[in-house]
Structures are given as C-alpha cells and as structure tokens.
Enzyme design. Structure first.
Site, PDB file in Angstrom:
ATOM      1  N   SER A  64       0.908  -1.096   0.015  1.00 53.37           N
ATOM      2  CA  SER A  64       0.011   0.044  -0.095  1.00 53.37           C
ATOM      3  C   SER A  64       0.869   1.263  -0.020  1.00 53.37           C
ATOM      4  CB  SER A  64      -0.940  -0.019   1.162  1.00 53.37           C
ATOM      5  OG  SER A  64      -1.841   0.962   1.047  1.00 53.37           O
TER       6      SER A  64
ATOM      7  N   ASP B 100      -9.208  -4.157  -5.153  1.00 51.71           N
ATOM      8  CA  ASP B 100      -8.669  -3.577  -4.323  1.00 51.71           C
ATOM      9  C   ASP B 100      -9.224  -2.119  -4.056  1.00 51.71           C
ATOM     10  OD1 ASP B 100      -6.772  -2.093  -2.560  1.00 51.71           O
ATOM     11  OD2 ASP B 100      -5.276  -3.442  -3.209  1.00 51.71           O
TER      12      ASP B 100
ATOM     13  N   HIS C 234      -7.622  -5.823  -0.036  1.00 53.82           N
ATOM     14  CA  HIS C 234      -6.451  -4.951  -0.368  1.00 53.82           C
ATOM     15  C   HIS C 234      -5.209  -5.461  -0.223  1.00 53.82           C
ATOM     16  CE1 HIS C 234      -4.240  -1.309  -0.191  1.00 53.82           C
ATOM     17  NE2 HIS C 234      -4.167  -1.117   1.102  1.00 53.82           N
TER      18      HIS C 234
END
Length: 505
Positions: A233, A459, A487
């Site tokens: 991320s 996602d 995610h």
C-alpha cells in the site's frame, strides 16, 4: 495484518486556500488533468549536493551498528529491537537527530540477507507489523531472510507525532459531519493546532522522501549493499521513492497494492472513493448470493439503498452498544463498514455485525471501528496512526487551490460514489501548519530493477489502475495481477501470487 494495511484513507474538510511561503514553487497539472494545485514548499531530503552515503558529513549515520535487544511492547519471543539515528533535516545534518525504531525477526534457516518491510498507512507501525508478517510470508522466505520492520519518522516510536488525547480522539472519531460542514472544519483546525502544539518541531520533516533517506541508513546499518524490500500500500510509495533516490541500491523490491505517485490529492481521493464503491457492491453481491444470514433483501441496488438507509438511521439516532458513553454514531458505523471492505475474509463478520445494527445493537460494529483505529479496551490507542496519516499525506500530496472547485468535486464524489464518497470527499489538510512539499510526478527509477509490482483487481484502497500505472512508469518492472477482492495480495492470494514472489525473492 489487515488492520495495519488498512490505513490508506483519511477524511476532512475543504481546503482553506492557504498556500506555502512566499516564493515557493507552484505545482500544477495540465489543464486537462485538473485545476492548479496548492503552492509547494521544499523537502529537506531532495536536491542534496552529494550522496549522503559517500559524504563525510553523514558518516556517523552510515557507520552505525544496531544494538539489538529485547522488545518491550511487541509480541513475539524471537523479536529483537533497536534504533538507528538519522538527521531530522536531511539537508542540515547538524540541526539535530531523531531515533528510528527498528525490529527484526532473525532468519530461521540459512540466512541470505535482510528483507525490510512496510505495512502501509501512512501511519502503520512496521515494528508492530512483525507480529503478523511471519503468517504472510512462506517458510522458505522466513528461513532465508531476517524480517525487518521499522516505524518511519513521525510514526509511533520514531518521533511519533502527538495531537489529541485519547479522550479527544474518541470524540473526534465519533463525530459525524459532512465534508465542508462547520463541525468538520472545526475538527480539522483543532487537530492541526494540536499537532503543531505538541509536535511542531518535526512536522516539516515527515515527508516520504525523508523517510526513504532514513531507509538507506537502515540498509547500511543492516550491513546490506542493496536493499531488499517488501512494501504494501503506502509502502509502495515509500519503496518507489527510495528507488527514485537510490536506484543503484535497489535489490529485490516487491511493491504490493501500488500508490500512483503521479496523482494529486483530488485524483487520489477520487480513486479511493470509486474503489470502495466497487468493493461495497462486491460485498453486497456476495451477501445476497450467500443468502443465509444476509441482512439485505432484493437486488444489489436495493441492498445498497438499505445500507445507506442504515447509515442515515444511525446518523439520526446513534445505536446503543452496552457502553452508555460510547454509542455507535454514523461516523463509527461507516468506519467499521469501510474496514470490512479491506478483506473479503471479513465479510461474514460484516454480515452478522450489520445485521445486529439493523436490529438496534451497535456493539459489533463499534468493536470493528475500534480495531480499525487500534483502540484498546482500556480506551488507549496503540499507535498514533489516526493522525500520522495526515502528518505524512499533507506533505506528500498537494490539494487544489480553488475552493469552489473543491466544493464541486466533493459534491460530485458524493453523488457518483454515495456509500463512502461523502466521507472521503474532503481535505484533512485544510488547516495543516506545513505546506505540501512534493509535486505529483511519475517515478521511473532508471537503473533499478526488475521491480515487482502487484495489483488486485478488486482492491478498494489502492485501485488496480494505480498498480498498472506504477508498473508503466518504472523503467524495469513486472506487474503481477491478482483477480480478487480486498486490499493487496501477497500473503492472502491463496498461493498464486506467493509462488512468483517467493521465487523472485
């Protein structure tokens, strides 16, 4: 692990139009991409006159060793903790230092090196992440690498920003206000003032370029000529920034759930609003397909309307939770459901929790909201992630200078992405005391590679298109695609992504 990877979003108010200092360059994007951005300040970590690793002025940082010892506040008997010292201002090494907290889980087999990791956020504690990381990597990787986590500057143990008290944080997270409302604007100003009052000395130096410079000191302290790295991320943004600054020191790099560095804040927020809308629709479709225990009825559109109606009902009258001092407000309910979108493995719990709320019991959703915010049962918060995300994002991502345009964009997001668009369509940096320091721009990292980029088609927090974009920008990269929901992918794809990443590592 899901909790640590779930810190990509922040909400706030409309910008107040304040720019950077006089003479600061103004970032802009081509007219077809949007209006003019806010004025920029300058990061202390870019345009240095020399490579710090080869500059005698930085020798004390690059020649240090980590003194490993027991970890005091992290679970795991094998974990070792220490610190590395880095300059507060990278362009002025004589202006003071900060300590960056580091932890490692020694390799369980024949060690080949250190694998530095970051769980995202920004605001996720890499030290805490080591409690979960062994369950995400394969035994082969666990055996070959010392797994290393660190709290980036401004995060928790590393000169962590301090803002509101725990009691004030409770009040803030429970406050339900639309972006641009007087209540939301008041909170935005109050948080900015508190962060400046308690942590004003470090706020100008918490940008990602500075954190990437710190990673190079960590690399040297670990005795590695090149940095091997696994970033999730926001950790992909940190990793790509490192690769841009030090392409010749990039070893094996895995960037999972990529952030697109070319996006200004308005496009970043719009991408997430669309991603969470898509995830909500997937969750509702799955719920209706499962049937048993699903609190929604009818078509997918009708199910979405029922979810929105639940939020509106809670806005009008918070639900009881068994704690008279902490009812479930609309803001807490939305935070809980947003959290559920990060991991399809949580959807069953989501169905039962939402069902309980529809029957007047807000306790299950409150527990999820507390987990998302890392709030303990005693009312304390384990990390400072609630505020650290703004401390970093406000420096990394300039907003739009035109207040009228921002108001119109917030309205568009609310209409186009009605589930979370109203929650995301603001600017938490409205009153931030430090101007943004970085112009949105592609990263090529020429000379580094091959870098592995991973994107997940469903996602919500880092839409798949961002991974495609970063892979295209990088001079030498490979894009792995996980067709699934939730995610990021490595450690949760069921083997298909892990097989390729492990072979690469």
């Amino acid at each position: 692990a899901v909790l640590l990877l779930g810190g990509c979003t922040s909400s706030g108010t409309e910008p107040d139009g304040e720019g950077g200092p006089d003479g600061a360059p103004t970032a802009s994007v081509p007219e077809e991409q949007g209006p003019q951005l806010e004025e920029l300040g300058t990061s202390a970590a870019v345009d240095l006159p020399s490579d710090p690793a080869e500059d005698p002025a930085y020798a004390s940082y690059y020649e240090q060793d980590i003194e490993w010892g027991p970890c005091e506040d992290v679970d795991g008997p094998e974990l070792e903790c220490g610190t590395v010292t880095v300059p507060l201002a990278w362009n002025d090494p004589g202006a003071g230092d900060i300590e960056v907290a580091v932890a490692q889980l020694p390799a369980s087999g024949d060690r080949t090196g250190s694998l530095v990791t970051n769980p995202g956020g920004p605001g996720g504690s890499g030290v805490n992440f080591l409690e979960s990381l062994p369950y995400l990597v394969s035994p082969e990787i666990r055996g070959a690498y010392d797994l290393v986590g660190f709290d980036p500057r401004g995060i928790q143990r590393s000169a962590g920003v301090e803002c509101l008290s725990d009691e004030e944080t409770d009040e803030y997270l429970a406050a339900t206000g639309e972006p641009g409302s007087a209540e939301t604007d008041e909170w935005s100003a109050r948080i900015a003032e508190a962060c400046e009052a308690h942590s004003g000395d470090v706020l100008p130096y918490l940008d990602t370029y500075s954190a990437a410079r710190d990673m190079d000191v960590l690399r040297a302290a670990l005795g590695s000529e090149q940095l091997d790295y696994l970033g999730y991320s926001y950790g992909t943004y940190l990793g790509a920034s490192y690769a841009e600054l030090h392409p010749d020191r990039v070893g094996r790099f895995v960037l999972d759930g990529a952030v697109d560095p070319s996006l200004p804040m308005n496009e970043f927020v719009a991408g997430q609003a669309g991603g969470f809308e898509q995830a909500t629709e997937a969750f509702l479709a799955n719920c209706l397909e499962v049937g048993t225990g699903c609190p929604f009825k009818g078509s997918e559109d009708e199910a979405k309307q029922q979810l929105h109606a639940l939020f509106a009902t809670i806005d009008a009258g918070p639900l009881g939770t068994g704690d008279p001092d902490r009812p479930l407000t609309g803001a807490l309910a939305r935070s809980a459901v947003l959290m559920l979108m990060y991991e399809d493995g949580l959807w069953e719990m989501g169905r039962t929790s939402i069902s309980a709320a529809m029957n007047g019991d807000g306790a299950p959703l409150l527990r999820i909201a507390d987990l998302s915010a890392e709030r303990s049962g005693d009312g304390t918060y384990r990390t400072n992630s609630t505020f650290a995300i703004s401390a970093v994002n406000c420096l990394d991502h300039p907003g739009i200078a035109d207040e009228e345009w921002v108001a119109q964009e917030a309205e568009r997001l609310s209409e186009e992405f009605p589930t979370f668009g109203p929650m995301l369509g603001g600017d938490s940096c409205a009153h931030w005391p430090v101007p943004p320091l970085r112009e949105p721009a592609p990263i090529s990292a020429e000379g580094a590679g091959p870098i592995v980029v991973i994107g997940t088609t469903g996602d919500p927090a880092t839409p798949y298109a961002w991974s495609e974009s970063l892979a295209e920008q990088l001079d030498d990269s490979v894009l792995l695609t996980f067709e699934g929901d939730g995610h990021t992918a490595y450690g949760r794809s069921g083997g298909c992504i892990e097989e390729h990443v492990d072979a690469y590592l």
